[in-house]
Design an enzyme around this catalytic site. Sequence first.
Site, PDB file in Angstrom:
ATOM      1  N   CYS A 196      -8.311   0.719   2.993  1.00  0.00           N
ATOM      2  CA  CYS A 196      -9.095   0.968   1.781  1.00  0.00           C
ATOM      3  C   CYS A 196     -10.466   0.282   1.874  1.00  0.00           C
ATOM      4  CB  CYS A 196      -8.311   0.555   0.533  1.00  0.00           C
ATOM      5  SG  CYS A 196      -8.988   1.279  -0.989  1.00  0.00           S
ATOM      6  N   GLU A 204       0.596  -0.053   2.629  1.00  0.00           N
ATOM      7  CA  GLU A 204       1.510  -1.127   2.209  1.00  0.00           C
ATOM      8  C   GLU A 204       2.287  -0.770   0.949  1.00  0.00           C
ATOM      9  OE1 GLU A 204      -2.244  -2.033  -0.135  1.00  0.00           O
ATOM     10  OE2 GLU A 204      -1.682  -1.090   1.763  1.00  0.00           O
ATOM     11  N   HIS A 227      -3.374   3.313   0.870  1.00  0.00           N
ATOM     12  CA  HIS A 227      -2.714   2.009   0.925  1.00  0.00           C
ATOM     13  C   HIS A 227      -1.321   2.153   1.541  1.00  0.00           C
ATOM     14  CE1 HIS A 227      -5.394  -0.744  -1.357  1.00  0.00           C
ATOM     15  NE2 HIS A 227      -5.879   0.411  -1.788  1.00  0.00           N
TER      16      HIS A 227
END
Length: 244
Positions: A116, A217, A215
């Site tokens: 990002c 994660e 993202h």
Amino acid sequence: MKPLIGLTGRRLSSAQLASFEERYRQTSVDVYFADFARRVDRAGGLPVELPYESAGHEILTRLDGLVVTGGQDVDPRLWGGDPALSQEPFDPDRDRYEAGLLRHAVALGVPTLAICRGVQLLNVAFGGTLVGDLPHHDIDHTSPDYPVEAETHDVILQPGSLAAGLYGPRIAVNSLHHQAVADCPSEFLISGRAPDGTAEVLEMPGHPVLGVQWHPEWRTGDDQAFTWLVNCSLDRAWGIDVAS
């Protein structure tokens, strides 16, 4: 041994955190989203959180891999942007710290995953520019009404690219940004775009570098970006060439 993966974070005034007593309000805290460490651990790496003071060449000689994480807008003064289109507060200290890590990582061949804000700073650190504020005609890339893991649009990946090798020709992603990579230096490749044309993946052919605008994660299930990073970092730890 597990490869050692450095994770960047942000620095905040303790006054921004309601849980701190008044007497601590003049101090600072380093903040890291725990999901980065969890994903690196799940992929088989050993996560290490890096403070601003670890921005130099020496730390990269001791790491096997690097994750540059998301966060606030990159200071527009670094890339000639219009401050009116960016969202304050900026953090020039964080910009310098992460840009330094990125440049040293590339120079040393340390496998790097930029996420990002991280992919935007990767581009800026090597002379690229950003889109100051994305239009919301077809896709609202900020996804304000969705949880962070929600997959809100597809990314089409360039055949033969590193990203396509990880994900196939297309991937559904979450989206939590209002800026994006615009012009990039000649050594970079934009290898994935959203249907509206927004750059979503940045690679550096010949280097173990991958930048993604989403993202990973927070995506549901394992994301191949962390598996790739840990595998490349393990190879590097064993002295195997990891150039992409």
